[in-house]
Design a protein around this motif. Structure first.
Motif, PDB file in Angstrom:
ATOM      1  N   ILE A  68       0.858  -1.200   0.000  1.00  0.00           N
ATOM      2  CA  ILE A  68       0.000   0.000   0.000  1.00  0.00           C
ATOM      3  C   ILE A  68       0.884   1.236   0.000  1.00  0.00           C
ATOM      4  O   ILE A  68       1.781   1.363   0.831  1.00  0.00           O
ATOM      5  CB  ILE A  68      -0.925   0.004   1.222  1.00  0.00           C
ATOM      6  N   PRO A  69       0.663   2.150  -0.926  1.00  0.00           N
ATOM      7  CA  PRO A  69       1.490   3.372  -0.963  1.00  0.00           C
ATOM      8  C   PRO A  69       1.239   4.223   0.282  1.00  0.00           C
ATOM      9  O   PRO A  69       0.157   4.242   0.853  1.00  0.00           O
ATOM     10  CB  PRO A  69       1.032   4.071  -2.236  1.00  0.00           C
ATOM     11  N   SER A  70       2.289   4.946   0.724  1.00  0.00           N
ATOM     12  CA  SER A  70       2.186   5.797   1.914  1.00  0.00           C
ATOM     13  C   SER A  70       1.360   7.036   1.605  1.00  0.00           C
ATOM     14  O   SER A  70       1.395   7.563   0.490  1.00  0.00           O
ATOM     15  CB  SER A  70       3.584   6.198   2.383  1.00  0.00           C
ATOM     16  N   ASP A  71       0.619   7.474   2.633  1.00  0.00           N
ATOM     17  CA  ASP A  71      -0.196   8.677   2.484  1.00  0.00           C
ATOM     18  C   ASP A  71       0.107   9.713   3.576  1.00  0.00           C
ATOM     19  O   ASP A  71      -0.669  10.628   3.808  1.00  0.00           O
ATOM     20  CB  ASP A  71      -1.672   8.304   2.524  1.00  0.00           C
ATOM     21  N   HIS A  99       8.115   8.177   5.420  1.00  0.00           N
ATOM     22  CA  HIS A  99       6.980   7.970   4.527  1.00  0.00           C
ATOM     23  C   HIS A  99       6.132   6.848   5.126  1.00  0.00           C
ATOM     24  O   HIS A  99       6.454   5.654   4.999  1.00  0.00           O
ATOM     25  CB  HIS A  99       7.467   7.606   3.119  1.00  0.00           C
ATOM     26  N   LEU A 100       5.009   7.235   5.769  1.00  0.00           N
ATOM     27  CA  LEU A 100       4.199   6.307   6.553  1.00  0.00           C
ATOM     28  C   LEU A 100       2.751   6.288   6.061  1.00  0.00           C
ATOM     29  O   LEU A 100       2.395   6.967   5.088  1.00  0.00           O
ATOM     30  CB  LEU A 100       4.264   6.715   8.040  1.00  0.00           C
ATOM     31  N   ARG A 111      -4.885  14.237  16.048  1.00  0.00           N
ATOM     32  CA  ARG A 111      -5.349  15.621  15.876  1.00  0.00           C
ATOM     33  C   ARG A 111      -4.654  16.304  14.704  1.00  0.00           C
ATOM     34  O   ARG A 111      -5.282  17.017  13.921  1.00  0.00           O
ATOM     35  CB  ARG A 111      -5.110  16.410  17.163  1.00  0.00           C
ATOM     36  N   ILE A 112      -3.355  16.111  14.611  1.00  0.00           N
ATOM     37  CA  ILE A 112      -2.598  16.796  13.552  1.00  0.00           C
ATOM     38  C   ILE A 112      -3.046  16.318  12.173  1.00  0.00           C
ATOM     39  O   ILE A 112      -3.243  17.112  11.241  1.00  0.00           O
ATOM     40  CB  ILE A 112      -1.091  16.577  13.751  1.00  0.00           C
ATOM     41  N   ILE A 113      -3.190  15.013  12.025  1.00  0.00           N
ATOM     42  CA  ILE A 113      -3.585  14.462  10.713  1.00  0.00           C
ATOM     43  C   ILE A 113      -4.997  14.899  10.358  1.00  0.00           C
ATOM     44  O   ILE A 113      -5.297  15.224   9.194  1.00  0.00           O
ATOM     45  CB  ILE A 113      -3.460  12.938  10.728  1.00  0.00           C
ATOM     46  N   GLU A 165      -2.985  16.591   0.195  1.00  0.00           N
ATOM     47  CA  GLU A 165      -2.935  15.124   0.129  1.00  0.00           C
ATOM     48  C   GLU A 165      -1.685  14.731  -0.663  1.00  0.00           C
ATOM     49  O   GLU A 165      -1.536  15.153  -1.821  1.00  0.00           O
ATOM     50  CB  GLU A 165      -4.176  14.595  -0.591  1.00  0.00           C
ATOM     51  N   PRO A 166      -0.741  13.972  -0.197  1.00  0.00           N
ATOM     52  CA  PRO A 166      -0.746  13.385   1.145  1.00  0.00           C
ATOM     53  C   PRO A 166      -0.454  14.424   2.231  1.00  0.00           C
ATOM     54  O   PRO A 166       0.006  15.521   1.948  1.00  0.00           O
ATOM     55  CB  PRO A 166       0.361  12.348   1.068  1.00  0.00           C
TER      56      PRO A 166
END
Length: 668
Positions: A41-44, A55-56, A70-72, A80-81
């Motif tokens: 799965i690609p990181s977002d 890159h998570l 909260r930050i996300i 995006e990302p």
């Protein structure tokens, strides 16, 4: 799930939380300054921590971190990302890497080196039990409590790693708990411990705390010295070292051991403080991120930056504040060298005064090299004479306080006190007086030292502290050599600081030939030496009279004359010759006087015969009356000189025999 793995160095734990079924990964891989998750799965989510990019994926972090949640959520509306920057995260990229692996369910190896940073990072990321049971805060806290705090080495390592985690480590009580753990182990009875500590050839690098072990018996283990913990504790930063020493004081450790630990720490962090470091005979100790500064010997204050000066000033001030109040807990030499650095680095005046009082408490232990403290902030004199003056004042105050203390046991009489003094050797004041005389001799060579300062320092101690003034005489003579332009009045004023009667024979011999001394002082020296010789002869004669029946003694007069300088022997011989000459002249004058008196008696008798042939009435004339009065006066004089003379006709003969003998007696 916990998996223990013993490594023989304090141990480590593999922390492996349950993996999420929705995301599978084979681990992290690093490319330059970026970390990538090995997943289909690609990181977002892009997280930047201290210049390192991660890159998570959002979901693993959202499920375990309240802050990231909260930050996300706030940043997902914009781009995006999502991009998140965490430059203020405690522990830096290393701690965030471990936290991210934990979120992905990857096994994390907990050690004493990374536990403090990971614990602070978990607190920063808010990885609490409210989000998921067995979260990172709970597991790191358990590792600290059950693994780290039970190990000597791990507690030291964790406390050392907390230096870069302020104020998080303080707020989370990591520093306090590690300090108390170290203090408890340092004060523990070594009989129940199988020791392994720094500086000892040991297979393990940390002690194992299992008192039930058979290997811990003293018969099977090497004896443990009382200072075994000094080297390990000395690697700590000064504020953490203060915390440890404060906790050790509370535990009741002996104050001399605490003082020795402080001196050992100072020798590590202030290499210029030690004599070996100043001479280059000992390799300076260094460690990563620590002070490696030589402030004496080859280094100086000008070689230090402002930041290094502040660090060293903080070290000195902290050490002064934690020195135990008991006397002799640290050496006087250490206190004086610390005082030298304190003056050079401009330590707080209140702490410098406190340090001076501590030096005054044990000034009798000082040595001359340690007392020669340069005058860093004054250009008048080479050495700080005013500082030594203050040290003497503190010493006298301390001596007076101890002598008048109600807890001090008084001596019943003077004899027992003197016997105690003889048994204990020279007292503190005598030793300080000798030290002061040596100091005066050294500083007197400074041409900028004023006469007033020299005189005040020489008279700082009472006269009773010196039984011999030879040291003062050397200092005075040295000052006269260095200051040849002194006036006669200034020379007399300078010589008043010493007592000529307390000089030895060698000092008097030197002073009698010293052209730099005033003439009046030379006369006083010769007179006092003559008086001492006379008193010694008298006492020796008395001793010979008393002990003549018991044992033969050598004439003290001959010894004194042989030990007396040649100039004194010549003066004594000249004086004896003058006395004998005066005796001879007095004898001659007395003989002439007696001859004249005899002639006058003969004339008187002849006159009486002539007058007896005439009538008494006709012979009464002014001439005869005057001769009679003169005869009576002569007879009265003769009777006064010769007590108990039987006949007038034999007065001259008796006077001739007895007169010289009485004069000899009076002269002798």
């Amino acid at each position: 799930m916990w998996e223990s793995e013993s490594d023989g160095r304090g141990g480590g734990r593999d922390l492996e939380p349950d993996k999420h079924d929705g995301l599978k990964t084979d681990g992290f891989e690093r490319r330059d300054q970026s970390w990538f998750v090995s997943s289909d799965i690609p990181s977002d989510l892009l997280v930047k921590v201290g210049g390192v990019s991660f890159h998570l994926h959002k979901y693993p972090l959202l499920s375990r971190s309240g802050r990231m949640n909260r930050i996300i959520y706030e940043s997902s509306r914009e781009s995006e990302p999502s991009l998140v920057e965490l430059d203020d995260l405690p522990g830096g990229p290393e701690a965030f890497e471990l936290a991210a692996k934990f979120c992905y369910g990857i096994a994390v190896d907990l050690t004493a080196s990374n536990i403090s940073g990971l614990r602070c990072a978990a607190e920063y990321l808010e990885m609490t039990e409210d989000l998921e049971e067995g979260n990172l805060i709970f597991k790191t806290e358990a590792f600290l409590s059950y693994v780290v705090l039970s190990s000597w080495r791990d507690s030291i390592v964790v406390l050392k790693s907390c230096e870069s985690l302020s104020p998080w480590a303080e707020n989370l009580q990591i520093v306090r708990r590690c300090s108390e753990s170290i203090a408890w182990k340092a004060c523990a009875n070594p009989r129940g411990i199988r020791w392994a500590y720094t500086g000892r050839p040991a297979r393990a690098s940390s002690p194992r705390w299992n008192g039930d072990s058979k290997e811990s018996s003293p018969s099977r283990s090497q004896p443990v010295p009382p200072d075994w913990w000094f080297e390990d504790v000395s690697i700590l930063r000064i504020d953490h070292f203060v915390r440890v020493v404060t906790a050790i004081k509370v535990k009741g450790m002996r104050f001399e051991l605490i003082g020795a630990a402080i001196m050992h720490y100072a020798s590590k962090w202030l290499p210029g403080l030690t004599k070996e470091g100043a001479q280059g005979g000992e390799e300076p100790w260094s460690h990563q991120g620590g002070l490696h500064l030589i402030v004496a010997g080859s280094g100086s204050k000008d070689d230090l930056s402002s930041g290094q000066i502040r660090e060293q000033r903080m070290v000195i001030e902290s050490l002064i504040s934690i020195i135990p109040p008991q006397k002799d807990c640290v050496t006087c030499s250490f206190l004086l060298r610390l005082l030298r650095l304190a003056n050079m680095l401009k330590v707080a005046p209140a702490l410098v005064t406190e340090l001076e009082k501590r030096v005054g408490m044990q000034l009798e232990q000082a040595t001359l090299p340690d007392l020669l403290i340069p005058s860093f902030h004054k250009s008048e004199t080479l050495y700080d004479v005013d500082l030594v003056q203050r040290l003497l004042e503190h010493f006298l105050v301390q001596e007076q306080t101890e002598s008048s203390s109600p807890g001090r046991e008084p001596y019943p009489d003077k004899h027992s006190y003197e016997a105690n003094q003889r048994a204990s050797g020279p007292n503190a004041k005598t030793r300080v007086a000798r030290l002061l005389d040596s100091y005066l001799t050294e500083v007197s060579r400074d041409r900028n030292l004023s006469l007033t300062k020299f005189q005040v320092l020489a008279e700082a101690l009472p006269e009773s502290t010196r039984t011999c003034d030879d040291g003062l005489y050397r200092a005075v003579d040295s000052y006269l050599k260095a200051h040849p332009t002194l006036t006669e009045h200034e020379r007399k004023r300078l010589c008043r600081v010493m007592d000529c009667q307390k000089l030895s024979i060698d000092a008097c011999m030197h002073a009698a030939q010293n052209e730099r001394l005033p003439l009046r002082v030379v006369v006083q020296v010769l007179f006092s030496e003559q008086v001492k010789i006379s008193n010694a002869i008298a006492s020796s004669s008395l001793k010979e009279a008393v002990e003549s029946h018991y044992q033969p003694v050598i004439s003290a007069r001959r010894q004194l004359l042989e030990g007396t300088p040649q100039s004194f022997q010549e003066g004594w011989a000249a004086a004896k010759k003058d006395i004998n000459t005066l005796k001879f002249e007095l004898e001659s004058m007395k003989a002439k006087y007696l001859e004249l008196q005899n002639d006058m008696d003969n004339l008187q008798r002849q006159f009486e015969k002539m007058s007896s042939t005439k009538p008494s009435k006709q012979s009464s004339s002014p001439w005869s009356t005057g001769w009679k009065k003169l005869s009576k006066l002569t007879k009265m004089t003769s009777e006064a000189n010769e007590i108990g003379a039987p006949m007038p006709g034999t007065a001259a003969t008796e006077a001739t025999k007895k007169g010289p003998r009485r004069w000899r007696n009076s002269i002798s």
